[in-house]
Design an enzyme around this catalytic site. Sequence first.
Site, mmCIF file in Angstrom:
data_model
loop_
_atom_site.group_PDB
_atom_site.id
_atom_site.type_symbol
_atom_site.label_atom_id
_atom_site.label_comp_id
_atom_site.label_asym_id
_atom_site.label_seq_id
_atom_site.Cartn_x
_atom_site.Cartn_y
_atom_site.Cartn_z
ATOM 1 N N SER A 1 33.154 45.047 45.450
ATOM 2 C CA SER A 1 34.731 45.866 45.059
ATOM 3 C C SER A 1 34.240 46.964 43.467
ATOM 4 C CB SER A 1 35.901 45.454 44.971
ATOM 5 O OG SER A 1 35.854 45.069 46.033
ATOM 6 N N HIS B 1 37.865 43.758 40.100
ATOM 7 C CA HIS B 1 38.227 45.156 40.051
ATOM 8 C C HIS B 1 37.616 46.033 37.947
ATOM 9 C CE1 HIS B 1 40.186 45.535 44.019
ATOM 10 N NE2 HIS B 1 39.001 44.530 43.763
#
Length: 283
Positions: free
Chosen positions: A189, A235
């Site tokens: 991610s 992230h």
Amino acid sequence: MTDGTVGLPAAPPVCARHTDRVSYVRCQRCGRPACPECVVEAPVGVQCVDCVREARRSAPAPRTVFGAPLRGGRPLVTLSIIALCAVSYLLQLVLEWETWTSRLAFYPPLGDVEPWRFLTGAFVHSDAPWHVLLNMYALWIVGPQLEAAFGRARFLALYLLSAVGGHTLVVLLASLASLDWYTATVGASGAVFGLFGAFFLAMRRLGRDATGILVILGINLVLGFVAPNISWQGHLGGLVTGVVVGTLYAYAPRTRRTAVAVAGTVVVTAALVGLVVARYALF
Ligand SMILES: [Zn+2]
Ligand SMILES: [Zn+2]
């Protein structure tokens, strides 16, 4: 016909490459006769194959706005990353957690003694298939375009640095007393967020509307904050790294593109390593 040299018609012109073929068509570049097989329609008039080949060789190789060679074909780096993640996921399913996943996952307490985890953590995923599927889908959406725009080397650097950047922020923000410190982080991610950040910049650089990317990024960032078991630090770290690297790659002046890319990549790598080393030294 009469004897003597007077009035003898000149021999008919023959193709420069096929001397047995009479040819009344001449190359407009070199002026030599060319038979139908050797004549090529050029932007202006006709040319012989030799002249066309020569012109092609001396013309600069076409490049993208961002300086990557136009090569077409398959996005090798993107496909390789997807293949590695897929194989790794299958091994995760088949092998024991201790044998595969726990050796590659990013785990803050081991980050300084086993630093490869900053990178390998992006190549293992949660057991649930949606995690790896969503990440690979997102990678497939932007990866091939970015790989074509920046070229393989810069694309790979962007991806790997974003992966490392994600785990770097995890370490920077976690305190020894927090649960975050003892939580293993897995997944591509962070790297994918970095790609989206760079994709946004590339679109802006091309003067395209990039609002769609911002919306996707926003939704996913917020999801990371509210959904359980998602590392929003990873992230955000990946996104910031991708934005920094993407800016360097997309906005470097044309004449200094290679220098900026090489120096920028080195500086960002050194900055991430420096931050990590300093963080572990401060504990
Ligand atoms: Zn010619
Ligand atoms: Zn010919």
